[in-house]
Design a protein around this motif. Sequence first.
Motif, PDB file in Angstrom:
ATOM      1  N   GLU B 487       0.840  -1.188   0.000  1.00 54.10           N
ATOM      2  CA  GLU B 487       0.000   0.000   0.000  1.00 54.10           C
ATOM      3  C   GLU B 487       0.881   1.246   0.000  1.00 54.10           C
ATOM      4  N   ALA B 488       0.336   2.306  -0.588  1.00 55.04           N
ATOM      5  CA  ALA B 488       1.104   3.533  -0.792  1.00 55.04           C
ATOM      6  C   ALA B 488       0.557   4.678   0.049  1.00 55.04           C
ATOM      7  N   ALA B 489       1.452   5.574   0.428  1.00 53.19           N
ATOM      8  CA  ALA B 489       1.030   6.811   1.093  1.00 53.19           C
ATOM      9  C   ALA B 489       2.038   7.905   0.792  1.00 53.19           C
ATOM     10  N   THR B 490       1.529   9.122   0.723  1.00 49.56           N
ATOM     11  CA  THR B 490       2.389  10.295   0.606  1.00 49.56           C
ATOM     12  C   THR B 490       1.978  11.256   1.711  1.00 49.56           C
ATOM     13  N   VAL B 491       2.979  11.845   2.345  1.00 46.88           N
ATOM     14  CA  VAL B 491       2.698  12.865   3.354  1.00 46.88           C
ATOM     15  C   VAL B 491       3.408  14.134   2.913  1.00 46.88           C
ATOM     16  N   ARG B 492       2.675  15.241   2.845  1.00 51.74           N
ATOM     17  CA  ARG B 492       3.320  16.505   2.495  1.00 51.74           C
ATOM     18  C   ARG B 492       2.908  17.592   3.488  1.00 51.74           C
ATOM     19  N   VAL B 493       3.928  18.364   3.881  1.00 56.49           N
ATOM     20  CA  VAL B 493       3.648  19.484   4.765  1.00 56.49           C
ATOM     21  C   VAL B 493       3.601  20.718   3.886  1.00 56.49           C
ATOM     22  N   LEU B 494       2.460  21.393   3.862  1.00 51.26           N
ATOM     23  CA  LEU B 494       2.263  22.550   2.994  1.00 51.26           C
ATOM     24  C   LEU B 494       2.943  23.772   3.613  1.00 51.26           C
ATOM     25  N   PRO B 495       3.126  24.851   2.840  1.00 50.49           N
ATOM     26  CA  PRO B 495       3.882  26.010   3.336  1.00 50.49           C
ATOM     27  C   PRO B 495       3.359  26.574   4.654  1.00 50.49           C
ATOM     28  N   GLY B 504      -3.556   5.237  -0.530  1.00 52.13           N
ATOM     29  CA  GLY B 504      -4.067   4.350  -1.572  1.00 52.13           C
ATOM     30  C   GLY B 504      -5.204   3.468  -1.091  1.00 52.13           C
ATOM     31  N   THR B 505      -5.584   3.606   0.172  1.00 51.02           N
ATOM     32  CA  THR B 505      -6.747   2.858   0.653  1.00 51.02           C
ATOM     33  C   THR B 505      -8.010   3.601   0.222  1.00 51.02           C
ATOM     34  N   SER B 506      -9.131   2.926   0.204  1.00 49.16           N
ATOM     35  CA  SER B 506     -10.365   3.555  -0.276  1.00 49.16           C
ATOM     36  C   SER B 506     -11.522   3.244   0.666  1.00 49.16           C
ATOM     37  N   ASP B 537      -9.358   8.647  -5.382  1.00 50.68           N
ATOM     38  CA  ASP B 537      -9.393   9.343  -6.667  1.00 50.68           C
ATOM     39  C   ASP B 537      -8.024   9.109  -7.299  1.00 50.68           C
ATOM     40  N   THR B 538      -8.027   8.411  -8.427  1.00 47.72           N
ATOM     41  CA  THR B 538      -6.726   8.035  -9.002  1.00 47.72           C
ATOM     42  C   THR B 538      -5.940   9.247  -9.501  1.00 47.72           C
ATOM     43  N   ALA B 539      -6.620  10.390  -9.675  1.00 47.79           N
ATOM     44  CA  ALA B 539      -5.879  11.587 -10.087  1.00 47.79           C
ATOM     45  C   ALA B 539      -5.144  12.205  -8.906  1.00 47.79           C
ATOM     46  N   VAL B 540      -5.622  11.937  -7.723  1.00 46.75           N
ATOM     47  CA  VAL B 540      -5.039  12.519  -6.512  1.00 46.75           C
ATOM     48  C   VAL B 540      -4.114  11.522  -5.833  1.00 46.75           C
ATOM     49  N   ALA B 541      -4.537  10.274  -5.833  1.00 47.96           N
ATOM     50  CA  ALA B 541      -3.778   9.195  -5.206  1.00 47.96           C
ATOM     51  C   ALA B 541      -3.493   8.146  -6.283  1.00 47.96           C
TER      52      ALA B 541
END
Lengths: 158, 789
Positions: B487-495, B504-506, B537-541
């Motif tokens: 399974e996949a995950a991305t973590v981003r800290v915005l400005p 990637g879970t639904s 949403d495959t465009a986002v995840a």
Amino acid sequence: MKVSVRVNGVGHEHEVEPRTLLVHYLRDVVGLTGTNIGCDTSSCGACTVLIGGESVKSCTVLAVQADGADITTIEGLADGDRLHPVQEAFREHHALQCGYCTPGMVMAAVSLLAENPDPTEAEVREGLEGNLCRCTGYHNIVKAILAAARVPAESAAS
Amino acid sequence: MTAVEVPPRVVGTRLRRREDPALLTGEARFVADLTVPGTLHAAIVRSPVAHARIRSVDLAPALALPGVVAAYTGEDLQGDWAATLPCAWPVTADMKSPAHRPLAVGTVNYVGDAVAVVLAESEYAAHDAAEAVVVDYDPLAAVLDLEDAASDRVLVHEDLGTNVSYTWELSPDPDAVERAFAEAAHTVSGRYVQQRLLPSAMEPRGVLVVPHPFGGDFTVYSATQIPHILRVMLAVTVGVPETSLRVVAPSVGGGFGSKLNVYAEEALALALARKTRKPVRWIEERSEQAVSTIHGRGQIQHIDLAADAGGRITAVRVRLLADMGAYLQLVTPGVPLLGAFLYTGVYDVGAYSFSCTSVFTTKTPTDAYRGAGRPEATYAIERAIDALAREMDLDPAEIRRRNFIPADRFPYDSVAGLVFDSGNYVAALDRCLEIAGYEELRADQARRREEGDPRQIGLGLSSYVEMCGLAPSRVLASLNYSAGGWEAATVRVLPTGKVQVVTGTSPHGQGHETSWSMIAADRLGISPGDVEVLHSDTAVAPYGMDTYGSRSLAVGGTAVYLATERVIDKARRIAAHQLEAAEEDVRLVAGQFQVQGSPDRAMPLAAVAFEAFTAHNLPEGMEPNLEASSHFDPPNFTFPFGTHLAVVEVDTETGAARLLRYVAVDDCGNQINPLIVEGQVHGGIVQGAAQALWEEASYDDDGNLVSTTLADYLVPSAAEVPTFETDSTVTPSPTNPMGVKGVGEAGTIAAAPAVMNAIVDALSTHGVSDIDMPASPQRICRAIQEVRP
Ligand code: FES
Ligand code: FES
């Protein structure tokens, strides 16, 4: 045929096919999609709304039969950003998972408590017989409704 | 991994769900709520017969109706498919799989098989038109009974030459099994029927495909558990480049496995949107769903136990006959295999053999339904161990105690080849008996028996272990599954310091937005309210393996955890650079990067994020922005376990069975949010109890499904079930850094055997040793009468 109703305090008037079910009218014509459809045999209660304060499965009524009625849907329950005490209790007690049965379940609960403000657990369970939920096992729904019944009247009214 | 010292703050608390306000106010959008101007509504013409040749299809009466735009038969759309509907699990090299086209060509093979599709300007017009289509059928014999199907007397698919799809065996040491049975002091045998079930998510299925004709792209909105898998499979089936497909699962109203599939209607909607260049929408009706959505279970189980004089089980032998239905859906053939590893249950058993023969019938395809193979396995072993207890005149609790894998034997190498990660089975049993007041209940039972009370009570125990956290990709490879289990995950800290978690879970009721925000917030030392969770949403995840099999937390949640750790690593390097300190001296404490020993030298996460964003002053060679990803492939499954006790009152005169109490003690390792854990258990229990007491998808002799509506198929209401008594023990999993296991299926796995054991226990003094599910009043009365001398 013409139908004229009040929904969540707003008047609506439309021409509809005579066979249009109230649930389709609310969803497709008035544009209030919060009321869900879970079956085609009036068994699930997902479509429950209040007509004149009483819960009705909106898939069992033709739109034209509701002519002149005062209807409340799930969209009309909260007061601005303030959830209705039953909605609040559902959140507090995790009485929803997927949330599909929830609008109907909440409306049924509101009507149940209006009729019987201090129900026993058995009365709540029997009162919900027409509303099916596949996710929660009802445990937390019953808990939430019993808790909502205990909310003091003044805070519920304000 | 770093040794960041963040005191646990949010994880483990009963945080209220962030998903709820939208769902409670009607603001949430399910697929049926989405409207796009110019949409065409699809309705499917379905076979009313179980098995037939299609002589002719006349679309003309439908096309003549007002508002009807187009109609197609299976023949008409032959050229629109790049491949047949997919089965991703060819469990053996020689598995038989019939061609499964979105619309039938030549023959229909079950009641509900899709024959033609109509497109109209409104839903009402589409349904009218579907009814107007005239199909002429040349009936063939139905194939309904599993044993009869296995005999090949009548073939479902003539071209396959047999009804047997495959036979699969797991028999590590057949001689040891033989020996154990030869030397056994006691043996018991059971034949258990797993009736077919309708998963019955409250939201029916639905799909809306919006084409963007000038770019050649399509957005597919589907009530699905698996937007990522669906995208790949639709690309392959319909022949649309993957890059042209965006799949979105909006709010989804429950799945339980039934939306873990690639369905004919999804492929049809995409193909028809391509053909007509118009949005195409199909919404399932409930009575249509009974035949058009996969069924669960459908097995005949033979189980034999061998035991020594002390009641210790020495061998388990299992033979299954599994009903595939008319076609193989996405993971149909794999479902019995998911159970194959668990027929020895929570017990220390030295010898085991398993074989499964899977057959085609002229019924709706089966596939994964909550638990998928594991409830079936648990049912068989838990019913059989109770039979052994009766044979030896031992209490069911005592026989379990004698056979449990001891707590000091973990990690435990199971005879089926798995490594159970951690467990303490006796602790869960003890806790369950304590909450229940087991001794008093037995005393009440004895009293009623003595008095000859027509209302007897039975106590039913069920101790289970399940394999969750699907799945280590290498294990999937060894089972011939066509994909991985990561399974996949991305973590981003915005400005501004706000955090986005992409998973990637639904989710479709499980509350991942809440739980994943807790995991990230906890590590980062910020409020979960500052964490946004993006999904489905495959465009986002873009990467994901979706949600099923109690995998989301143990695999997807772990990916979130690991990606967060990576973000923290990078942030610490930036903070050290900014604070002119050595990296190892900088610690993250409550959302602040502090230099050890000088707490006034500190930078909040948001300030670090802003530095990462401006990139004005980053360590030499470091790339801008604060973002990290993880693709976590679990090294092992996780093995949640527990013991449940059902107390059932059986009226021996009317046959009515009533669930008086239900006690559940589950151990799913560390818990992120106990509120959500309990909710999963409650819902699971009712689904399992419903299999035992009420639900059955039954067919008549002609192959018609009898229970097509919620009036006939008895999904229980609040009035049928009690309030549950739940508790948990906590045995962390060593398989992942959070020590979590998964809980989505536990209740369902445990409940059916607990309830049935209780009913049999109640009637054991009447001589009853088995009743088929669902234990209706008629079945209970018949069972009592049959044993009456
Ligand atoms: S949709 Fe009205 S009762 Fe099911
Ligand atoms: S919350 Fe999913 S059906 Fe009730």
